[in-house]
Design an enzyme around this catalytic site. Structure first.
Site, PDB file in Angstrom:
ATOM      1  CB  ALA A  78     110.948-106.066-107.935  1.00  0.00           C
ATOM      2  CG  ASP A  79     115.223-105.468-113.216  1.00  0.00           C
ATOM      3  OD1 ASP A  79     115.940-106.455-112.953  1.00  0.00           O
ATOM      4  OD2 ASP A  79     115.643-104.451-113.792  1.00  0.00           O
ATOM      5  CB  THR A  80     115.952-101.953-108.624  1.00  0.00           C
ATOM      6  OG1 THR A  80     114.799-102.333-107.865  1.00  0.00           O
ATOM      7  CG2 THR A  80     116.343-100.530-108.265  1.00  0.00           C
ATOM      8  CE  LYS A 137     114.796-109.913-112.936  1.00  0.00           C
ATOM      9  NZ  LYS A 137     115.342-108.992-111.913  1.00  0.00           N
TER      10      LYS A 137
END
Length: 192
Positions: A70-72, A54
């Site tokens: 960010a990726d959660t 991203k």
């Protein structure tokens, strides 16, 4: 060189966390299509890779700036739980987590747009998910509050069946602010 922070996300929760912490930033969502994880990929590796992809996608179209992506994801054991695709998927995820501790894993990436330089980190928190009665589960699923949320729930919504049992609360919301501050320290010319 002074760096402007650019959030590579459309998440209202991430925008709110940054604003509440006093950060000045622009929003430029990556629009990256999040592929499902390949079999055998560790949840932390998956989240970190998505955050990096991203950030890189936004950095490629910007000439300057410090891109924050960010990726959660949630994980029960090795099973990765992304955002539910529909009500049935949300129910599957909720049932899988009931009565268990769930890992909430956020991959973070800061990527300089003016050169291919980046820093990354992974933050893990533990959420305790109590068992639900059939009526509670049905009411929650009917509410639609599970939409757009990894694992199908959100602690920021004060969902009464989840509690943060360990780690960063802001990580469970979607952006570990303590870890972000550590990463930003590597950029002394960053303007807050």
């Amino acid at each position: 060189m002074t760096h402007t922070l650019i959030l590579a996300s459309a998440s209202p929760r991430r925008r709110q966390l940054l604003a509440e912490a006093g950060y000045s930033f622009e929003v430029d969502p990556s629009d990256l299509i999040e592929s499902e994880p390949l079999a055998g990929v560790a949840p932390a590796e998956y989240a970190a890779d998505l955050a990096w992809r991203k950030a890189r996608a936004v950095a490629e179209r910007r000439k300057t700036g410090l891109i924050l992506a960010a990726d959660t994801v949630c994980a029960v054991g090795a099973e990765i739980l992304n955002k539910p695709i529909d009500r049935d998927d949300a129910e599957r995820m909720i049932r899988l987590q009931e009565g268990h501790d769930t890992e909430v894993i956020t991959g973070l990436c800061l990527y300089r747009a003016d050169r291919p330089e980046w820093l990354g980190a992974v933050e893990i928190s533990i959420v305790r998910f109590r068992p639900l009665s059939d009526a509670e589960r049905r009411s929650y699923l009917d509410s639609g509050r599970w939409e757009g949320k990894s694992g199908g729930y959100g602690v920021q919504d004060r969902d009464p069946f989840v509690t943060v049992a360990g780690g960063s609360f802001s990580n469970v919301v979607g952006l570990p602010m303590e870890r972000l501050a550590e990463l930003l320290a590597a950029y002394p010319n960053f303007m807050k």
